[in-house]
Design a protein around this motif. Sequence first.
Motif, PDB file in Angstrom:
ATOM      1  N   GLN B   2       0.867  -1.185   0.000  1.00 23.67           N
ATOM      2  CA  GLN B   2       0.000   0.000   0.000  1.00 23.67           C
ATOM      3  C   GLN B   2       0.900   1.230   0.000  1.00 23.67           C
ATOM      4  N   ASP B   3       0.494   2.239  -0.745  1.00 27.51           N
ATOM      5  CA  ASP B   3       1.252   3.494  -0.776  1.00 27.51           C
ATOM      6  C   ASP B   3       0.347   4.650  -0.347  1.00 27.51           C
ATOM      7  N   PHE B   4       0.877   5.494   0.518  1.00 27.49           N
ATOM      8  CA  PHE B   4       0.144   6.675   0.971  1.00 27.49           C
ATOM      9  C   PHE B   4       0.894   7.926   0.533  1.00 27.49           C
ATOM     10  N   ILE B   5       0.206   8.808  -0.184  1.00 32.34           N
ATOM     11  CA  ILE B   5       0.789  10.098  -0.549  1.00 32.34           C
ATOM     12  C   ILE B   5       0.125  11.155   0.326  1.00 32.34           C
ATOM     13  N   ILE B   6       0.936  11.896   1.074  1.00 34.41           N
ATOM     14  CA  ILE B   6       0.366  12.940   1.933  1.00 34.41           C
ATOM     15  C   ILE B   6       0.955  14.281   1.506  1.00 34.41           C
ATOM     16  N   ILE B   7       0.078  15.227   1.210  1.00 34.07           N
ATOM     17  CA  ILE B   7       0.508  16.519   0.679  1.00 34.07           C
ATOM     18  C   ILE B   7       0.583  17.554   1.797  1.00 34.07           C
ATOM     19  N   GLY B   8       1.768  18.127   1.979  1.00 37.91           N
ATOM     20  CA  GLY B   8       1.957  19.196   2.965  1.00 37.91           C
ATOM     21  C   GLY B   8       2.156  20.520   2.238  1.00 37.91           C
ATOM     22  N   LEU B 138     -15.523   3.088   2.572  1.00 43.22           N
ATOM     23  CA  LEU B 138     -14.379   2.169   2.648  1.00 43.22           C
ATOM     24  C   LEU B 138     -14.815   0.714   2.836  1.00 43.22           C
ATOM     25  N   ARG B 139     -15.805   0.502   3.691  1.00 39.64           N
ATOM     26  CA  ARG B 139     -16.222  -0.867   4.018  1.00 39.64           C
ATOM     27  C   ARG B 139     -16.945  -1.546   2.853  1.00 39.64           C
ATOM     28  N   HIS B 140     -17.442  -0.738   1.904  1.00 36.19           N
ATOM     29  CA  HIS B 140     -18.121  -1.332   0.753  1.00 36.19           C
ATOM     30  C   HIS B 140     -17.125  -1.786  -0.302  1.00 36.19           C
ATOM     31  N   ILE B 141     -15.978  -1.110  -0.340  1.00 35.15           N
ATOM     32  CA  ILE B 141     -14.997  -1.416  -1.390  1.00 35.15           C
ATOM     33  C   ILE B 141     -14.288  -2.724  -1.080  1.00 35.15           C
ATOM     34  N   ASN B 142     -14.129  -2.983   0.245  1.00 35.98           N
ATOM     35  CA  ASN B 142     -13.580  -4.262   0.683  1.00 35.98           C
ATOM     36  C   ASN B 142     -12.227  -4.551   0.026  1.00 35.98           C
ATOM     37  N   ASP B 143     -12.041  -5.701  -0.612  1.00 35.93           N
ATOM     38  CA  ASP B 143     -10.691  -6.017  -1.090  1.00 35.93           C
ATOM     39  C   ASP B 143     -10.299  -5.230  -2.336  1.00 35.93           C
ATOM     40  N   GLY B 144     -11.189  -4.390  -2.840  1.00 37.54           N
ATOM     41  CA  GLY B 144     -10.836  -3.479  -3.935  1.00 37.54           C
ATOM     42  C   GLY B 144      -9.752  -2.490  -3.549  1.00 37.54           C
ATOM     43  N   ILE B 145      -9.568  -2.265  -2.228  1.00 39.60           N
ATOM     44  CA  ILE B 145      -8.553  -1.291  -1.811  1.00 39.60           C
ATOM     45  C   ILE B 145      -7.156  -1.918  -1.687  1.00 39.60           C
ATOM     46  N   LYS B 146      -7.046  -3.226  -1.823  1.00 35.60           N
ATOM     47  CA  LYS B 146      -5.727  -3.890  -1.702  1.00 35.60           C
ATOM     48  C   LYS B 146      -4.755  -3.339  -2.736  1.00 35.60           C
ATOM     49  N   ASP B 147      -3.525  -3.134  -2.311  1.00 35.67           N
ATOM     50  CA  ASP B 147      -2.481  -2.603  -3.197  1.00 35.67           C
ATOM     51  C   ASP B 147      -2.836  -1.231  -3.754  1.00 35.67           C
ATOM     52  N   GLY B 148      -3.608  -0.492  -2.996  1.00 33.05           N
ATOM     53  CA  GLY B 148      -4.019   0.838  -3.444  1.00 33.05           C
ATOM     54  C   GLY B 148      -2.972   1.911  -3.163  1.00 33.05           C
ATOM     55  N   LEU B 194      -7.882  -2.992   5.650  1.00 33.58           N
ATOM     56  CA  LEU B 194      -7.006  -3.911   4.903  1.00 33.58           C
ATOM     57  C   LEU B 194      -6.593  -5.108   5.760  1.00 33.58           C
ATOM     58  N   ASP B 195      -6.289  -4.867   7.037  1.00 33.99           N
ATOM     59  CA  ASP B 195      -5.961  -5.982   7.939  1.00 33.99           C
ATOM     60  C   ASP B 195      -7.123  -6.981   7.977  1.00 33.99           C
ATOM     61  N   ARG B 196      -8.332  -6.428   8.027  1.00 31.82           N
ATOM     62  CA  ARG B 196      -9.515  -7.291   8.087  1.00 31.82           C
ATOM     63  C   ARG B 196      -9.725  -8.031   6.766  1.00 31.82           C
ATOM     64  N   VAL B 197      -9.505  -7.334   5.655  1.00 33.34           N
ATOM     65  CA  VAL B 197      -9.630  -7.969   4.343  1.00 33.34           C
ATOM     66  C   VAL B 197      -8.691  -9.166   4.245  1.00 33.34           C
ATOM     67  N   MET B 198      -7.475  -8.998   4.756  1.00 31.66           N
ATOM     68  CA  MET B 198      -6.464 -10.060   4.656  1.00 31.66           C
ATOM     69  C   MET B 198      -6.874 -11.332   5.386  1.00 31.66           C
ATOM     70  N   VAL B 199      -7.680 -11.192   6.428  1.00 30.70           N
ATOM     71  CA  VAL B 199      -8.087 -12.392   7.177  1.00 30.70           C
ATOM     72  C   VAL B 199      -9.575 -12.690   7.027  1.00 30.70           C
ATOM     73  N   GLY B 200     -10.235 -11.978   6.110  1.00 29.49           N
ATOM     74  CA  GLY B 200     -11.660 -12.238   5.877  1.00 29.49           C
ATOM     75  C   GLY B 200     -12.556 -11.838   7.030  1.00 29.49           C
ATOM     76  N   GLN B 201     -12.144 -10.792   7.772  1.00 24.66           N
ATOM     77  CA  GLN B 201     -12.891 -10.375   8.968  1.00 24.66           C
ATOM     78  C   GLN B 201     -13.619  -9.043   8.705  1.00 24.66           C
ATOM     79  N   THR B 202     -14.305  -8.959   7.559  1.00 20.69           N
ATOM     80  CA  THR B 202     -14.914  -7.671   7.203  1.00 20.69           C
ATOM     81  C   THR B 202     -16.397  -7.616   7.508  1.00 20.69           C
ATOM     82  N   GLU B 203     -16.969  -8.728   7.927  1.00 17.45           N
ATOM     83  CA  GLU B 203     -18.385  -8.675   8.279  1.00 17.45           C
ATOM     84  C   GLU B 203     -18.582  -7.728   9.455  1.00 17.45           C
ATOM     85  N   ARG B 204     -19.806  -7.284   9.643  1.00 18.53           N
ATOM     86  CA  ARG B 204     -20.135  -6.332  10.702  1.00 18.53           C
ATOM     87  C   ARG B 204     -19.527  -6.711  12.029  1.00 18.53           C
TER      88      ARG B 204
END
Lengths: 204, 204
Positions: B2-8, B138-148, B194-204
Amino acid sequence: MQDFIIIGHKAVTTGGFSLNDMPGSAGRMDILCRCINSVFFLSHDLRRDVQAHLLLLGESNPPRVIRFNGEKIRYLNPDERSAGALIKKALELDNISFTETRSTPGVWVREADLITLLREFASDGRKIFYFREDGEDLRHINDGIKDGVFILGDHLGLTEDEEELVLGLSTGTISVGPLSLHADHCIILILNELDRVMVGQTER
Amino acid sequence: MQDFIIIGHKAVTTGGFSLNDMPGSAGRMDILCRCINSVFFLSHDLRRDVQAHLLLLGESNPPRVIRFNGEKIRYLNPDERSAGALIKKALELDNISFTETRSTPGVWVREADLITLLREFASDGRKIFYFREDGEDLRHINDGIKDGVFILGDHLGLTEDEEELVLGLSTGTISVGPLSLHADHCIILILNELDRVMVGQTER
Protein backbone atom coordinates in the motif's frame (compact mmCIF):
# COMPACT_ATOMS: atom_id res chain seq x y z
CA MET A 1 -20.63 10.34 26.49
CA GLN A 2 -17.65 8.08 25.88
CA ASP A 3 -14.83 7.90 28.41
CA PHE A 4 -11.31 6.67 27.71
CA ILE A 5 -8.95 5.68 30.52
CA ILE A 6 -5.33 5.43 29.40
CA ILE A 7 -2.75 4.05 31.81
CA GLY A 8 0.80 5.40 31.66
CA HIS A 9 2.86 3.12 33.90
CA LYS A 10 6.05 5.15 33.62
CA ALA A 11 4.53 8.56 32.85
CA VAL A 12 5.97 11.05 35.33
CA THR A 13 3.77 12.71 37.93
CA THR A 14 5.70 15.94 38.37
CA GLY A 15 5.51 18.89 36.01
CA GLY A 16 9.22 19.34 35.56
CA PHE A 17 9.55 17.16 32.46
CA SER A 18 10.82 18.49 29.14
CA LEU A 19 8.46 18.75 26.16
CA ASN A 20 11.56 17.98 24.05
CA ASP A 21 11.99 14.51 25.58
CA MET A 22 8.56 13.07 26.28
CA PRO A 23 9.42 9.50 25.16
CA GLY A 24 12.52 9.41 27.40
CA SER A 25 12.73 11.29 30.67
CA ALA A 26 8.94 11.90 30.84
CA GLY A 27 8.26 8.12 30.81
CA ARG A 28 6.58 7.67 27.41
CA MET A 29 4.36 10.70 27.96
CA ASP A 30 4.24 10.89 24.13
CA ILE A 31 1.89 7.90 24.12
CA LEU A 32 -0.62 9.71 26.34
CA CYS A 33 -0.34 12.86 24.20
CA ARG A 34 -1.19 10.92 21.06
CA CYS A 35 -4.18 9.39 22.83
CA ILE A 36 -5.44 12.90 23.63
CA ASN A 37 -5.20 13.76 19.93
CA SER A 38 -7.13 10.61 18.98
CA VAL A 39 -9.91 11.19 21.53
CA PHE A 40 -10.68 14.79 20.64
CA PHE A 41 -9.71 15.78 17.11
CA LEU A 42 -11.97 15.90 14.09
CA SER A 43 -11.03 17.74 10.93
CA HIS A 44 -11.40 21.44 11.89
CA ASP A 45 -13.42 20.53 14.98
CA LEU A 46 -13.27 18.78 18.34
CA ARG A 47 -15.37 15.94 19.67
CA ARG A 48 -17.49 17.30 22.52
CA ASP A 49 -19.14 14.20 24.03
CA VAL A 50 -15.91 12.49 25.07
CA GLN A 51 -13.54 12.52 28.01
CA ALA A 52 -10.00 11.22 28.43
CA HIS A 53 -8.67 10.19 31.84
CA LEU A 54 -4.89 9.82 31.92
CA LEU A 55 -3.73 7.65 34.81
CA LEU A 56 -0.09 8.49 35.48
CA LEU A 57 1.89 6.03 37.58
CA GLY A 58 5.51 7.17 37.16
CA GLU A 59 7.78 9.10 39.55
CA SER A 60 7.57 11.03 41.85
CA ASN A 61 3.95 11.49 42.99
CA PRO A 62 1.84 8.59 41.70
CA PRO A 63 -0.99 8.09 41.21
CA ARG A 64 -2.36 11.10 39.33
CA VAL A 65 -5.46 11.28 37.14
CA ILE A 66 -5.76 14.09 34.61
CA ARG A 67 -9.21 14.45 33.09
CA PHE A 68 -9.75 16.18 29.73
CA ASN A 69 -13.34 17.11 28.86
CA GLY A 70 -14.28 17.69 25.21
CA GLU A 71 -17.05 20.17 25.97
CA LYS A 72 -14.84 22.47 28.02
CA ILE A 73 -11.33 21.95 26.64
CA ARG A 74 -9.39 24.99 25.41
CA TYR A 75 -5.82 25.61 24.18
CA LEU A 76 -5.47 22.12 22.73
CA ASN A 77 -3.81 21.68 19.33
CA PRO A 78 -3.23 18.36 17.56
CA ASP A 79 0.53 18.12 18.09
CA GLU A 80 2.07 16.10 20.92
CA ARG A 81 3.67 19.13 22.54
CA SER A 82 0.31 20.86 22.89
CA ALA A 83 -1.21 18.01 24.92
CA GLY A 84 2.11 17.68 26.76
CA ALA A 85 2.00 21.34 27.79
CA LEU A 86 -1.50 20.92 29.29
CA ILE A 87 -0.36 17.81 31.19
CA LYS A 88 2.66 19.73 32.48
CA LYS A 89 0.49 22.60 33.71
CA ALA A 90 -1.80 20.14 35.51
CA LEU A 91 1.11 18.37 37.24
CA GLU A 92 2.69 21.69 38.23
CA LEU A 93 -0.23 22.56 40.55
CA ASP A 94 0.90 22.42 44.15
CA ASN A 95 -2.46 21.70 45.76
CA ILE A 96 -3.28 18.35 44.14
CA SER A 97 -5.56 16.26 46.39
CA PHE A 98 -8.23 13.56 46.15
CA THR A 99 -10.61 16.30 44.94
CA GLU A 100 -10.23 17.55 41.38
CA THR A 101 -8.55 20.89 40.74
CA ARG A 102 -8.91 22.63 37.39
CA SER A 103 -5.53 23.47 35.86
CA THR A 104 -6.67 24.96 32.53
CA PRO A 105 -10.14 25.14 30.93
CA GLY A 106 -11.40 21.57 30.43
CA VAL A 107 -8.53 19.93 32.33
CA TRP A 108 -8.63 18.70 35.94
CA VAL A 109 -6.13 16.84 38.08
CA ARG A 110 -6.38 14.82 41.29
CA GLU A 111 -4.79 11.98 43.19
CA ALA A 112 -6.63 8.79 42.24
CA ASP A 113 -5.85 5.21 41.27
CA LEU A 114 -7.36 2.71 38.84
CA ILE A 115 -9.74 1.08 41.32
CA THR A 116 -11.14 4.46 42.30
CA LEU A 117 -11.77 5.41 38.68
CA LEU A 118 -13.33 2.06 37.82
CA ARG A 119 -15.60 2.05 40.87
CA GLU A 120 -16.85 5.53 40.04
CA PHE A 121 -17.84 4.46 36.55
CA ALA A 122 -19.26 1.13 37.73
CA SER A 123 -21.38 2.84 40.39
CA ASP A 124 -22.80 5.08 37.65
CA GLY A 125 -23.87 1.92 35.82
CA ARG A 126 -21.47 2.55 32.96
CA LYS A 127 -20.32 -0.27 30.66
CA ILE A 128 -16.58 -0.83 30.98
CA PHE A 129 -14.64 -2.34 28.08
CA TYR A 130 -11.12 -3.67 28.00
CA PHE A 131 -9.06 -4.27 24.86
CA ARG A 132 -7.50 -7.61 24.14
CA GLU A 133 -6.59 -9.43 20.93
CA ASP A 134 -8.94 -12.27 21.89
CA GLY A 135 -11.86 -9.94 22.69
CA GLU A 136 -15.13 -9.65 20.77
CA ASP A 137 -14.84 -7.85 17.45
CA LEU A 138 -15.76 -4.19 17.87
CA ARG A 139 -17.97 -4.41 14.79
CA HIS A 140 -20.07 -7.19 16.32
CA ILE A 141 -20.86 -5.22 19.46
CA ASN A 142 -22.26 -2.35 17.39
CA ASP A 143 -24.40 0.02 19.50
CA GLY A 144 -23.48 -1.91 22.64
CA ILE A 145 -20.38 0.27 22.85
CA LYS A 146 -22.38 3.52 23.11
CA ASP A 147 -21.65 5.45 26.30
CA GLY A 148 -18.86 3.01 27.07
CA VAL A 149 -15.80 3.42 29.26
CA PHE A 150 -12.74 2.10 27.42
CA ILE A 151 -9.56 1.02 29.23
CA LEU A 152 -6.28 1.17 27.31
CA GLY A 153 -2.70 0.54 28.31
CA ASP A 154 0.56 2.13 27.21
CA HIS A 155 3.51 0.26 25.66
CA LEU A 156 3.51 -2.06 28.70
CA GLY A 157 -0.13 -3.07 28.37
CA LEU A 158 -1.81 -3.78 31.72
CA THR A 159 -0.17 -5.55 34.63
CA GLU A 160 -1.68 -8.82 35.86
CA ASP A 161 -3.16 -7.04 38.88
CA GLU A 162 -4.66 -4.27 36.76
CA GLU A 163 -6.09 -6.78 34.31
CA GLU A 164 -7.70 -8.74 37.13
CA LEU A 165 -9.21 -5.53 38.49
CA VAL A 166 -10.54 -4.44 35.10
CA LEU A 167 -11.91 -7.85 34.15
CA GLY A 168 -13.72 -8.03 37.49
CA LEU A 169 -15.68 -4.85 36.70
CA SER A 170 -15.82 -4.89 32.91
CA THR A 171 -18.76 -5.60 30.63
CA GLY A 172 -16.54 -7.33 28.11
CA THR A 173 -13.29 -7.43 26.19
CA ILE A 174 -13.03 -5.88 22.73
CA SER A 175 -10.77 -6.53 19.78
CA VAL A 176 -10.38 -3.82 17.14
CA GLY A 177 -9.10 -6.16 14.42
CA PRO A 178 -6.66 -8.95 13.60
CA LEU A 179 -3.49 -7.08 14.61
CA SER A 180 -2.34 -5.63 17.92
CA LEU A 181 -2.33 -1.81 17.74
CA HIS A 182 -1.18 1.18 19.78
CA ALA A 183 -3.73 2.70 22.18
CA ASP A 184 -4.14 5.89 20.12
CA HIS A 185 -4.91 3.83 17.01
CA CYS A 186 -7.47 1.73 18.91
CA ILE A 187 -9.22 4.93 19.98
CA ILE A 188 -9.60 6.04 16.33
CA LEU A 189 -11.23 2.72 15.48
CA ILE A 190 -13.63 2.83 18.44
CA LEU A 191 -14.74 6.37 17.68
CA ASN A 192 -15.22 5.61 13.98
CA GLU A 193 -17.42 2.66 14.91
CA LEU A 194 -19.42 4.92 17.23
CA ASP A 195 -19.74 7.58 14.52
CA ARG A 196 -21.13 4.89 12.24
CA VAL A 197 -23.50 3.57 14.93
CA MET A 198 -24.89 7.09 15.35
CA VAL A 199 -25.93 7.28 11.68
CA GLY A 200 -26.69 3.59 11.13
CA GLN A 201 -23.73 3.12 8.77
CA THR A 202 -22.35 -0.08 10.28
CA GLU A 203 -23.08 -2.48 7.44
CA ARG A 204 -20.08 -3.81 5.51
CA MET B 1 2.02 -3.05 -1.04
CA GLN B 2 0.00 0.00 0.00
CA ASP B 3 1.25 3.49 -0.78
CA PHE B 4 0.14 6.68 0.97
CA ILE B 5 0.79 10.10 -0.55
CA ILE B 6 0.37 12.94 1.93
CA ILE B 7 0.51 16.52 0.68
CA GLY B 8 1.96 19.20 2.97
CA HIS B 9 1.16 22.50 1.28
CA LYS B 10 3.11 24.62 3.77
CA ALA B 11 5.63 22.02 4.95
CA VAL B 12 9.08 23.52 4.59
CA THR B 13 11.56 22.07 2.09
CA THR B 14 14.78 23.00 3.86
CA GLY B 15 16.26 21.09 6.78
CA GLY B 16 16.77 24.07 9.05
CA PHE B 17 13.44 23.80 10.86
CA SER B 18 13.16 23.30 14.61
CA LEU B 19 11.78 20.03 15.99
CA ASN B 20 10.40 22.18 18.82
CA ASP B 21 8.10 24.13 16.48
CA MET B 22 6.87 21.79 13.78
CA PRO B 23 3.28 23.15 13.74
CA GLY B 24 4.53 26.74 13.36
CA SER B 25 7.72 27.62 11.55
CA ALA B 26 7.99 24.18 9.89
CA GLY B 27 4.61 24.65 8.15
CA ARG B 28 2.48 22.03 9.93
CA MET B 29 5.20 19.42 9.59
CA ASP B 30 3.57 17.81 12.67
CA ILE B 31 0.72 16.59 10.45
CA LEU B 32 3.12 14.70 8.19
CA CYS B 33 4.93 13.23 11.22
CA ARG B 34 1.67 11.87 12.61
CA CYS B 35 0.89 10.32 9.22
CA ILE B 36 4.24 8.50 9.32
CA ASN B 37 3.29 7.07 12.72
CA SER B 38 -0.09 5.92 11.38
CA VAL B 39 1.35 4.28 8.28
CA PHE B 40 4.05 2.23 9.99
CA PHE B 41 3.36 1.46 13.63
CA LEU B 42 1.86 -1.69 15.04
CA SER B 43 2.10 -2.60 18.70
CA HIS B 44 5.76 -3.62 19.16
CA ASP B 45 6.22 -3.98 15.40
CA LEU B 46 6.26 -2.08 12.12
CA ARG B 47 4.19 -2.61 9.00
CA ARG B 48 6.54 -3.77 6.24
CA ASP B 49 4.37 -3.76 3.09
CA VAL B 50 3.63 -0.04 3.13
CA GLN B 51 5.25 3.15 1.91
CA ALA B 52 4.60 6.80 2.72
CA HIS B 53 5.39 9.56 0.23
CA LEU B 54 5.45 13.01 1.78
CA LEU B 55 4.98 15.74 -0.82
CA LEU B 56 6.36 18.97 0.68
CA LEU B 57 5.35 22.20 -1.00
CA GLY B 58 6.49 24.92 1.43
CA GLU B 59 9.49 27.25 1.31
CA SER B 60 12.27 27.37 0.12
CA ASN B 61 12.86 24.48 -2.33
CA PRO B 62 9.52 22.99 -3.36
CA PRO B 63 8.59 20.44 -4.50
CA ARG B 64 10.25 17.66 -2.49
CA VAL B 65 9.12 14.06 -2.12
CA ILE B 66 10.37 12.03 0.83
CA ARG B 67 9.70 8.31 0.57
CA PHE B 68 9.59 6.07 3.66
CA ASN B 69 9.69 2.31 3.04
CA GLY B 70 8.42 -0.06 5.74
CA GLU B 71 10.71 -2.92 4.76
CA LYS B 72 13.89 -0.85 5.03
CA ILE B 73 13.09 1.85 7.59
CA ARG B 74 15.37 2.22 10.61
CA TYR B 75 15.65 4.71 13.50
CA LEU B 76 11.92 5.48 13.51
CA ASN B 77 10.12 5.79 16.83
CA PRO B 78 6.41 6.58 17.26
CA ASP B 79 6.79 10.16 18.50
CA GLU B 80 6.46 13.17 16.20
CA ARG B 81 10.02 14.33 16.79
CA SER B 82 11.42 10.99 15.60
CA ALA B 83 9.73 11.23 12.18
CA GLY B 84 10.58 14.95 12.13
CA ALA B 85 14.27 14.19 12.65
CA LEU B 86 14.30 11.80 9.67
CA ILE B 87 12.55 14.41 7.49
CA LYS B 88 15.10 17.00 8.60
CA LYS B 89 18.00 14.73 7.68
CA ALA B 90 16.49 14.11 4.23
CA LEU B 91 15.99 17.82 3.54
CA GLU B 92 19.51 18.64 4.74
CA LEU B 93 21.11 16.71 1.86
CA ASP B 94 22.75 19.11 -0.55
CA ASN B 95 22.57 16.98 -3.69
CA ILE B 96 18.81 16.58 -4.03
CA SER B 97 17.81 16.03 -7.69
CA PHE B 98 15.09 14.36 -9.77
CA THR B 99 16.72 11.03 -8.89
CA GLU B 100 16.20 9.64 -5.38
CA THR B 101 18.98 9.92 -2.81
CA ARG B 102 18.92 7.83 0.36
CA SER B 103 19.24 9.99 3.46
CA THR B 104 18.90 7.31 6.17
CA PRO B 105 18.00 3.59 5.91
CA GLY B 106 14.53 3.32 4.35
CA VAL B 107 14.22 7.05 3.56
CA TRP B 108 14.82 8.67 0.16
CA VAL B 109 14.37 12.23 -1.08
CA ARG B 110 14.10 13.78 -4.54
CA GLU B 111 12.61 16.73 -6.38
CA ALA B 112 9.20 15.65 -7.68
CA ASP B 113 5.67 17.03 -7.89
CA LEU B 114 2.20 15.51 -7.60
CA ILE B 115 1.70 14.83 -11.30
CA THR B 116 5.04 12.96 -11.47
CA LEU B 117 4.11 10.78 -8.49
CA LEU B 118 0.63 10.05 -9.81
CA ARG B 119 1.84 9.20 -13.32
CA GLU B 120 4.41 6.78 -11.93
CA PHE B 121 1.74 4.90 -9.99
CA ALA B 122 -0.75 5.04 -12.87
CA SER B 123 1.82 3.69 -15.33
CA ASP B 124 2.39 0.77 -12.96
CA GLY B 125 -1.34 0.04 -13.20
CA ARG B 126 -1.92 0.91 -9.54
CA LYS B 127 -5.36 1.85 -8.23
CA ILE B 128 -5.38 5.43 -6.94
CA PHE B 129 -7.90 6.48 -4.29
CA TYR B 130 -8.80 9.94 -3.10
CA PHE B 131 -10.60 10.74 0.16
CA ARG B 132 -13.74 12.80 0.19
CA GLU B 133 -16.74 12.92 2.49
CA ASP B 134 -19.01 12.04 -0.46
CA GLY B 135 -16.84 9.09 -1.57
CA GLU B 136 -17.79 5.41 -1.45
CA ASP B 137 -17.73 3.89 2.03
CA LEU B 138 -14.38 2.17 2.65
CA ARG B 139 -16.22 -0.87 4.02
CA HIS B 140 -18.12 -1.33 0.75
CA ILE B 141 -15.00 -1.42 -1.39
CA ASN B 142 -13.58 -4.26 0.68
CA ASP B 143 -10.69 -6.02 -1.09
CA GLY B 144 -10.84 -3.48 -3.94
CA ILE B 145 -8.55 -1.29 -1.81
CA LYS B 146 -5.73 -3.89 -1.70
CA ASP B 147 -2.48 -2.60 -3.20
CA GLY B 148 -4.02 0.84 -3.44
CA VAL B 149 -2.38 4.25 -3.60
CA PHE B 150 -4.13 6.63 -1.20
CA ILE B 151 -3.96 10.41 -1.57
CA LEU B 152 -4.44 12.54 1.54
CA GLY B 153 -4.21 16.25 2.18
CA ASP B 154 -3.04 18.25 5.18
CA HIS B 155 -5.14 20.81 7.09
CA LEU B 156 -5.77 22.62 3.78
CA GLY B 157 -7.12 19.56 1.96
CA LEU B 158 -6.33 19.56 -1.76
CA THR B 159 -6.41 22.64 -3.99
CA GLU B 160 -8.84 22.71 -6.92
CA ASP B 161 -6.00 22.03 -9.35
CA GLU B 162 -4.68 19.12 -7.31
CA GLU B 163 -8.15 17.65 -6.96
CA GLU B 164 -8.70 17.85 -10.72
CA LEU B 165 -5.37 16.10 -11.29
CA VAL B 166 -6.12 13.36 -8.79
CA LEU B 167 -9.68 12.77 -9.96
CA GLY B 168 -8.42 12.48 -13.54
CA LEU B 169 -6.17 9.54 -12.63
CA SER B 170 -7.99 8.01 -9.68
CA THR B 171 -9.95 4.76 -9.50
CA GLY B 172 -12.44 6.26 -7.09
CA THR B 173 -13.13 8.43 -4.08
CA ILE B 174 -13.37 6.90 -0.62
CA SER B 175 -15.12 7.96 2.57
CA VAL B 176 -13.95 6.55 5.91
CA GLY B 177 -17.15 7.31 7.78
CA PRO B 178 -19.76 9.95 8.53
CA LEU B 179 -17.36 12.60 9.91
CA SER B 180 -14.45 14.42 8.33
CA LEU B 181 -11.17 13.28 9.93
CA HIS B 182 -7.50 14.19 9.96
CA ALA B 183 -5.26 12.42 7.42
CA ASP B 184 -3.45 10.36 10.09
CA HIS B 185 -6.77 9.11 11.44
CA CYS B 186 -7.98 8.17 7.93
CA ILE B 187 -4.81 6.10 7.46
CA ILE B 188 -5.57 4.07 10.62
CA LEU B 189 -9.04 3.28 9.30
CA ILE B 190 -7.77 2.24 5.85
CA LEU B 191 -5.10 -0.04 7.28
CA ASN B 192 -7.53 -1.64 9.73
CA GLU B 193 -9.90 -2.38 6.85
CA LEU B 194 -7.01 -3.91 4.90
CA ASP B 195 -5.96 -5.98 7.94
CA ARG B 196 -9.51 -7.29 8.09
CA VAL B 197 -9.63 -7.97 4.34
CA MET B 198 -6.46 -10.06 4.66
CA VAL B 199 -8.09 -12.39 7.18
CA GLY B 200 -11.66 -12.24 5.88
CA GLN B 201 -12.89 -10.37 8.97
CA THR B 202 -14.91 -7.67 7.20
CA GLU B 203 -18.38 -8.68 8.28
CA ARG B 204 -20.13 -6.33 10.70
